[in-house]
Design an enzyme around this catalytic site. Structure first.
Site, short mmCIF file in Angstrom:
data_model
loop_
_atom_site.label_atom_id
_atom_site.label_comp_id
_atom_site.label_asym_id
_atom_site.label_seq_id
_atom_site.Cartn_x
_atom_site.Cartn_y
_atom_site.Cartn_z
N HIS A 78 68.11 -4.67 58.21
CA HIS A 78 68.61 -3.75 59.23
C HIS A 78 70.09 -3.51 58.94
O HIS A 78 70.78 -4.38 58.41
CB HIS A 78 68.53 -4.34 60.64
N ASP A 110 72.31 -6.26 60.35
CA ASP A 110 72.29 -7.54 59.65
C ASP A 110 73.38 -7.59 58.59
O ASP A 110 73.92 -8.65 58.29
CB ASP A 110 70.96 -7.76 58.91
N GLU A 159 52.61 -6.54 61.43
CA GLU A 159 53.05 -7.94 61.44
C GLU A 159 51.97 -8.84 62.03
O GLU A 159 51.36 -8.50 63.05
CB GLU A 159 54.34 -8.08 62.25
N HIS A 209 52.79 -9.85 65.70
CA HIS A 209 52.61 -8.75 66.65
C HIS A 209 51.12 -8.49 66.91
O HIS A 209 50.73 -8.15 68.03
CB HIS A 209 53.26 -7.48 66.12
N ASP A 257 54.42 -7.50 57.53
CA ASP A 257 55.35 -8.58 57.80
C ASP A 257 54.52 -9.84 57.94
O ASP A 257 53.67 -9.94 58.83
CB ASP A 257 56.12 -8.32 59.10
N ASP A 302 57.83 -16.19 65.14
CA ASP A 302 58.23 -15.81 63.77
C ASP A 302 58.34 -17.01 62.83
O ASP A 302 59.34 -17.18 62.13
CB ASP A 302 59.57 -15.06 63.79
N ASP A 345 58.94 -11.87 57.55
CA ASP A 345 59.66 -11.72 58.81
C ASP A 345 59.54 -13.06 59.54
O ASP A 345 58.91 -13.16 60.59
CB ASP A 345 59.05 -10.58 59.63
#
Length: 432
Positions: free
Chosen positions: A98, A101, A265, A268, A293, A306, A336
């Site tokens: 990102h 980041d 992901e 998710h 992810d 995560d 991730d």
């Protein structure tokens, strides 16, 4: 070079390494399913969890102390030094980031943009002599307080504009670095209560925002894939990008189903009440699978923890769906995943990724063997064999009255057949 990982040598494939830090199962050059393992898995390191996350959780503050944890360009460059050292140690082909980041927040939009452009130049210089490439870039449109009510769905048009300008700059950065995808994750694209929400307006604005992203992709000649990452509930109570099915309906409504694919992901998928392989299979069936992810949740916590993957059977079923759909095109396996907040040392960061890469290697090999042997596909074909018969195929062009006449004429009395689920589960267990 950074001294953060000093004393840790690049990892190699050593199946009998004992306690040595090495890969036991991931051999980049091993052929799996007709490709090198590295080319099948396309591993990427997530810049945010590995280098920007301070070790917080909903009930505790920072536990990590990193030498680059200062919101300055000096810190950003030190962070990049450590990141590229880790990419080399792991031998990964990709990374993801990102904007927030990688660069410090400026005093205004112009300064923030200059900071991003400067760090992108740092990345570009490092990539000239490094193996690693950019799998995807994205914009953080959720952490700053300006996005507390969303970005593309914010009730304030100034926030919408700020978000759009931010995405434009992040797409430019991704394009400059040769990124193979650009991801949109609507971390706060949803609502807390309908009492203050105009849902129709928010959905229309979200569709317009995404259309502008696609238009800009074509304008700048970006050849990568635009990806949306579905996520339910957390942090917003009602997310507009809840799961694969929800996102597909949204894409169809705005005529973007042929322009945008999904980054799915594991964590998710679980939060949405699905399995990872369900979401992957559905995305493939709808023609919108793009990338993944890879992580896992703590099933007792009920939120997005995560963690690095460690469940080979789950991973094998996920890669089975990836391979069955033809494998990754522009996408890959992005970790991730983040350390536990008690795992403080640099070696923990290397070990977490190395173990995850081994788990994925084991899952990929099991998935490839299952697919090649045809044990599951043969059983599936037999279960649906009736649909290959002439009369069954003819029903596609028939109507209810004609079908009723056929049932009467043939005196149909269909009997239920076993789904053989336990037998199929036993077959999977032979491979994992």
């Amino acid at each position: 070079m950074s001294r953060f990982f000093e004393g840790i040598e690049p990892l190699s494939f050593k199946p009998d390494a004992g306690d040595e830090l090495a890969f036991r199962h991931y051999d980049a050059d091993e052929t799996v399913g007709g490709k090198r393992m590295e080319d099948q898995l396309r591993f990427a390191v997530a810049y945010w969890h590995s280098f920007a996350w301070p070790g917080t959780d909903p009930f505790g503050g920072q536990t990590f102390e990193r030498p680059w944890f200062n919101d300055t360009m000096e810190g950003a460059r030190a962070k990049a030094d450590a990141a590229f050292d880790m990419f080399e140690i792991l031998g990964v082909p990709y990374f993801c980031f990102h904007d927030a980041d990688a660069r410090p927040e400026g005093a205004n939009f112009a300064e923030t943009t200059r900071n991003l452009e400067e760090i992108v130049d740092v990345f570009a210089a490092k990539m000239e002599s490094a193996k690693v490439r950019l799998l995807w870039g994205t914009a953080n449109l959720f952490s700053h307080r300006r996005y507390m009510s969303g970005a593309a769905t914010n009730p304030d048009p100034a926030v919408f504009a700020y978000a759009a300008a931010t995405v434009k700059n992040c797409m430019d950065a991704t394009h400059k670095l040769g990124g193979e995808n650009y991801v949109l994750w609507g971390g706060r694209e949803g609502y807390e209560t309908l009492l203050n929400t105009d849902m129709g307006r928010e959905l229309d604005n979200l569709g317009r925002f995404l259309s502008m992203v696609v238009d800009y992709k074509h304008k700048i000649g970006f050849k990568g894939t635009i990806l949306i990452e579905p996520k339910p509930q957390e942090p917003t109570k009602h997310q507009y990008d809840y799961d694969v099915a929800t996102v597909y309906g949204f894409l169809q409504r705005h005529g973007l189903e042929n322009e945008v694919k999904l980054n799915i992901e594991q964590g998710h998928a679980i939060l949405a009440g699905h399995s990872f392989e369900h979401e992957l299979a559905l995305a493939n069936a709808l023609g919108i699978f793009g990338s993944i992810d890879m992580n896992r949740n703590d099933y007792q916590s009920g939120w997005d923890t995560d963690q690095f993957p460690n469940n080979v059977p789950e991973v094998a079923l996920a890669y089975y769906e990836v391979l069955k759909g033809g494998g990754f095109k522009t996408g890959g396996t992005n970790f991730d995943a983040k350390l536990r907040r008690q795992s403080l040392d640099p070696v923990d960061l290397i070990a977490g990724h190395a173990g995850a890469m081994d788990v994925c290697a084991r899952g990929l090999k099991a998935a490839s063997k299952m697919l090649a042997d045809g044990a599951l596909e043969d059983a599936r074909a037999k279960r649906y064999a009736g649909w290959t018969e002439g009369w069954a195929k003819a029903m596609a062009d028939s109507d209810l009255e004609s079908i009723e006449a056929m049932v009467l004429e043939q005196e149909m009395e269909p009997q239920p057949l076993s789904g053989r689920q336990e037998i199929l589960e036993n077959i999977v267990n032979r491979y994992v």
